[in-house]
Motif scaffolding. Structure first.
Motif, short mmCIF file in Angstrom:
data_model
loop_
_atom_site.label_atom_id
_atom_site.label_comp_id
_atom_site.label_asym_id
_atom_site.label_seq_id
_atom_site.Cartn_x
_atom_site.Cartn_y
_atom_site.Cartn_z
N LEU A 171 35.70 146.00 -13.72
CA LEU A 171 34.88 144.70 -11.90
C LEU A 171 36.12 143.58 -12.05
O LEU A 171 36.38 143.34 -10.41
CB LEU A 171 34.50 143.81 -12.59
CG LEU A 171 32.88 144.95 -12.90
CD1 LEU A 171 31.61 144.25 -13.29
CD2 LEU A 171 32.17 145.36 -11.73
N ASP A 172 37.16 143.49 -13.13
CA ASP A 172 38.19 142.64 -12.53
C ASP A 172 39.43 142.85 -12.05
O ASP A 172 39.77 142.58 -11.03
CB ASP A 172 38.37 142.34 -13.95
CG ASP A 172 37.76 140.96 -14.48
OD1 ASP A 172 36.63 140.51 -14.39
OD2 ASP A 172 37.61 140.76 -16.13
N ARG A 173 39.40 144.79 -12.07
CA ARG A 173 40.75 145.29 -11.18
C ARG A 173 40.18 145.95 -10.08
O ARG A 173 40.84 146.28 -9.19
CB ARG A 173 41.20 146.05 -11.66
CG ARG A 173 41.32 146.47 -13.20
CD ARG A 173 42.48 148.05 -13.46
NE ARG A 173 41.54 149.11 -14.31
CZ ARG A 173 41.37 149.20 -14.54
NH1 ARG A 173 41.09 148.55 -16.06
NH2 ARG A 173 39.69 150.10 -15.69
N SER A 174 38.08 145.28 -9.62
CA SER A 174 38.26 145.78 -8.74
C SER A 174 38.09 144.58 -7.46
O SER A 174 38.01 144.42 -6.38
CB SER A 174 37.03 146.07 -9.20
OG SER A 174 36.74 147.53 -9.27
N GLY A 175 38.55 143.26 -8.05
CA GLY A 175 38.33 141.91 -7.45
C GLY A 175 36.99 141.66 -7.44
O GLY A 175 36.58 140.99 -6.44
N VAL A 176 36.12 142.00 -8.41
CA VAL A 176 34.65 141.28 -8.52
C VAL A 176 34.51 139.73 -8.75
O VAL A 176 35.22 139.61 -9.99
CB VAL A 176 33.49 142.42 -8.61
CG1 VAL A 176 32.24 141.45 -9.04
CG2 VAL A 176 33.29 143.79 -8.76
N GLY A 177 33.97 138.83 -7.91
CA GLY A 177 33.39 137.98 -8.48
C GLY A 177 32.91 137.72 -10.18
O GLY A 177 32.37 137.89 -9.88
N THR A 178 33.01 136.43 -10.25
CA THR A 178 32.55 135.43 -11.43
C THR A 178 31.13 136.16 -11.80
O THR A 178 30.12 136.52 -12.52
CB THR A 178 32.81 134.44 -11.88
OG1 THR A 178 34.29 134.37 -12.31
CG2 THR A 178 32.13 134.12 -12.81
N ARG A 179 30.40 135.93 -10.45
CA ARG A 179 29.23 134.95 -10.24
C ARG A 179 28.44 136.63 -9.73
O ARG A 179 27.88 137.04 -10.46
CB ARG A 179 28.81 134.74 -8.40
CG ARG A 179 27.03 134.34 -8.14
CD ARG A 179 27.39 133.99 -6.48
NE ARG A 179 25.93 134.25 -5.78
CZ ARG A 179 25.29 133.98 -5.24
NH1 ARG A 179 26.41 133.55 -4.16
NH2 ARG A 179 23.98 134.32 -4.77
N GLU A 180 29.62 137.45 -8.74
CA GLU A 180 28.69 138.55 -8.75
C GLU A 180 28.54 139.32 -10.18
O GLU A 180 27.98 140.56 -10.68
CB GLU A 180 29.13 139.91 -8.16
CG GLU A 180 29.13 138.91 -6.06
CD GLU A 180 29.74 137.69 -6.21
OE1 GLU A 180 30.72 137.59 -6.57
OE2 GLU A 180 29.23 137.94 -5.61
N LYS A 181 29.64 139.69 -11.54
CA LYS A 181 30.27 140.59 -12.37
C LYS A 181 28.23 140.17 -13.87
O LYS A 181 27.73 140.84 -13.82
CB LYS A 181 31.41 140.34 -12.80
CG LYS A 181 32.24 140.51 -12.70
CD LYS A 181 33.91 140.05 -13.42
CE LYS A 181 34.09 139.17 -13.01
NZ LYS A 181 35.80 139.13 -13.24
N ASN A 182 28.31 138.45 -13.10
CA ASN A 182 27.15 138.34 -14.77
C ASN A 182 26.04 138.36 -13.87
O ASN A 182 25.04 139.17 -14.44
CB ASN A 182 27.52 136.33 -13.99
CG ASN A 182 28.40 135.65 -15.06
OD1 ASN A 182 28.92 136.40 -15.72
ND2 ASN A 182 29.08 134.64 -14.62
N GLU A 183 26.37 138.88 -12.11
CA GLU A 183 24.60 139.13 -11.37
C GLU A 183 24.13 140.26 -12.32
O GLU A 183 23.39 141.22 -13.16
CB GLU A 183 24.41 139.21 -10.33
CG GLU A 183 24.06 137.45 -9.77
CD GLU A 183 23.55 137.46 -8.18
OE1 GLU A 183 24.15 138.19 -7.46
OE2 GLU A 183 24.65 136.88 -8.16
#
Length: 135
Positions: free
Chosen positions: A119-131
């Motif tokens: 998710l980090d490498r894909s540029g997914v934001g913190t909010r979206e990762k947590n959800e």
């Protein structure tokens, strides 16, 4: 002599709050599915997760006797459905699927580590990762 107009700090603050509310409400209207990038992005993330996990020396043993194509498909469908997408999911939930398999916690946490890195490498934001992790 030209008179300089002073801006009122309270008005500026109220304008900033109003703009924040507009941005937040516009953002709130989108589903996690949309914010992740839709089915294509979820499918790519799941594919990378399974491929990374199955060759991992810690968690790879969990994927030896598994149909990788079907696993990727079902996990992607489940994530899409849980994240508010239009993709139907008719399989069992994760808890039911893994009940009785005796998967050690360290293997589960290793999978989560892989997912967060992807998710980090894909540029997914913190909010979206947590959800996503809550799902």
């Amino acid at each position: 002599m030209t008179q300089v107009r002073r801006r009122h700090p309270v008005r500026l603050m109220l304008a900033a709050v109003a703009m924040t509310g507009i941005v937040a409400s516009a953002h709130a209207g989108t589903t996690l599915y949309e914010r992740l990038g839709g089915r294509e992005a979820v499918t790519r993330i799941v594919d990378e997760l399974i491929e990374t996990s199955r060759v991992d020396p810690v968690s790879g043993h969990l994927f030896v006797k598994v149909n990788h194509g079907r696993l990727k498909q079902k996990i992607a469908e489940q994530i899409c459905a849980l994240a508010g997408g239009p993709v139907p999911f008719d399989g069992d939930d994760m808890k039911t699927t893994h009940a009785g398999l005796g998967i050690p916690e360290e293997d589960f946490y290793r999978l989560v580590e892989h997912l967060v890195a992807i998710l980090d490498r894909s540029g997914v934001g913190t909010r979206e990762k947590n959800e996503l992790l809550r799902l």
